[in-house]
Design an enzyme around this catalytic site. Structure first.
Site, PDB file in Angstrom:
ATOM      1  N   GLN A 227     -66.380   7.225  21.054  1.00 43.62           N
ATOM      2  CA  GLN A 227     -67.650   7.593  21.181  1.00 43.62           C
ATOM      3  C   GLN A 227     -68.815   7.232  21.563  1.00 43.62           C
ATOM      4  O   GLN A 227     -70.158   7.948  21.478  1.00 43.62           O
ATOM      5  CB  GLN A 227     -67.055   8.716  19.725  1.00 43.62           C
ATOM      6  CG  GLN A 227     -68.439   9.877  19.790  1.00 43.62           C
ATOM      7  CD  GLN A 227     -67.646   9.840  18.553  1.00 43.62           C
ATOM      8  OE1 GLN A 227     -66.528   9.877  17.822  1.00 43.62           O
ATOM      9  NE2 GLN A 227     -69.566  10.808  17.661  1.00 43.62           N
ATOM     10  N   GLU A 228     -68.536   5.770  20.772  1.00 37.84           N
ATOM     11  CA  GLU A 228     -70.431   5.383  20.763  1.00 37.84           C
ATOM     12  C   GLU A 228     -70.368   4.688  21.758  1.00 37.84           C
ATOM     13  O   GLU A 228     -71.495   4.482  22.428  1.00 37.84           O
ATOM     14  CB  GLU A 228     -69.853   3.867  19.632  1.00 37.84           C
ATOM     15  CG  GLU A 228     -69.844   4.858  18.120  1.00 37.84           C
ATOM     16  CD  GLU A 228     -71.333   5.871  17.614  1.00 37.84           C
ATOM     17  OE1 GLU A 228     -72.377   4.951  18.142  1.00 37.84           O
ATOM     18  OE2 GLU A 228     -71.081   6.283  16.531  1.00 37.84           O
ATOM     19  N   SER A 229     -69.651   3.609  22.898  1.00 39.69           N
ATOM     20  CA  SER A 229     -70.085   2.922  23.593  1.00 39.69           C
ATOM     21  C   SER A 229     -69.367   3.178  24.602  1.00 39.69           C
ATOM     22  O   SER A 229     -69.019   2.471  25.559  1.00 39.69           O
ATOM     23  CB  SER A 229     -69.486   1.448  22.849  1.00 39.69           C
ATOM     24  OG  SER A 229     -68.353   1.332  22.361  1.00 39.69           O
TER      25      SER A 229
END
Length: 163
Positions: free
Chosen positions: A71-73
């Site tokens: 989700q983040e990266s």
């Protein structure tokens, strides 16, 4: 001799085989189409190893760590946000990274020695961050998942150790 009510049935002729159409089959208007399966991004071996190692060292659910890193990266250790200082697998901003290094650098020297874009250091800090915030969420009676971990970051009432 046959009476009209006893007329013989016409002989059944098998239908002609249909030829495949050159046109693709399109759903009728208003029909619900099945979504096409997306190919999920998977981390490179180096990133997967870093996440697995951090999960085990800190005692955080590996699947939760994978979900948040995706989700983040999208599992890119060099990912950097255009609008902030966030970088790395778990997108730490400078202030939060510094806080993690100050609190955990003595126990985990890799945090002092490497940058936020290093997969091992970022995964370890991510695991520690997830563990801290999981405990806060659990104490508030909130189920822990990838969304609630991220939501907690922005919810001051839960007294996040990040703020």
């Amino acid at each position: 001799m046959l009476f009209r009510s006893q007329a013989a049935e016409p002989a059944k002729v098998p239908p002609e085989p249909t030829k495949p159409s050159a046109e693709p089959v399109r759903p009728s208007p208003g029909a619900i189409e099945k979504p096409k399966a997306e190919k999920l991004p998977m981390p490179r071996e180096e990133v997967a190893t870093a996440i697995d190692k951090a999960s085990k060292a800190v005692g955080v659910d590996k699947s939760l760590m994978y979900a948040i890193a995706k989700q983040e990266s999208a599992f890119n250790p060099a990912a950097a946000a255009a609008a902030s200082t966030a970088k790395g697998l778990y997108q730490f901003i400078n202030k939060t990274w510094k806080s993690m290094v100050e609190r955990y650098g003595d126990k985990f020297p890799i945090l002092k020695q490497r940058s936020p874009t290093d997969p091992e250091a970022n995964a370890l800090a991510g695991a520690l961050y997830i563990k801290e915030n999981s405990e806060i969420l659990k104490s508030a009676g909130i189920p822990v998942d990838a969304t609630s971990i991220r939501s907690e970051e922005h919810t001051s009432e839960l007294q996040s150790p990040m703020y």
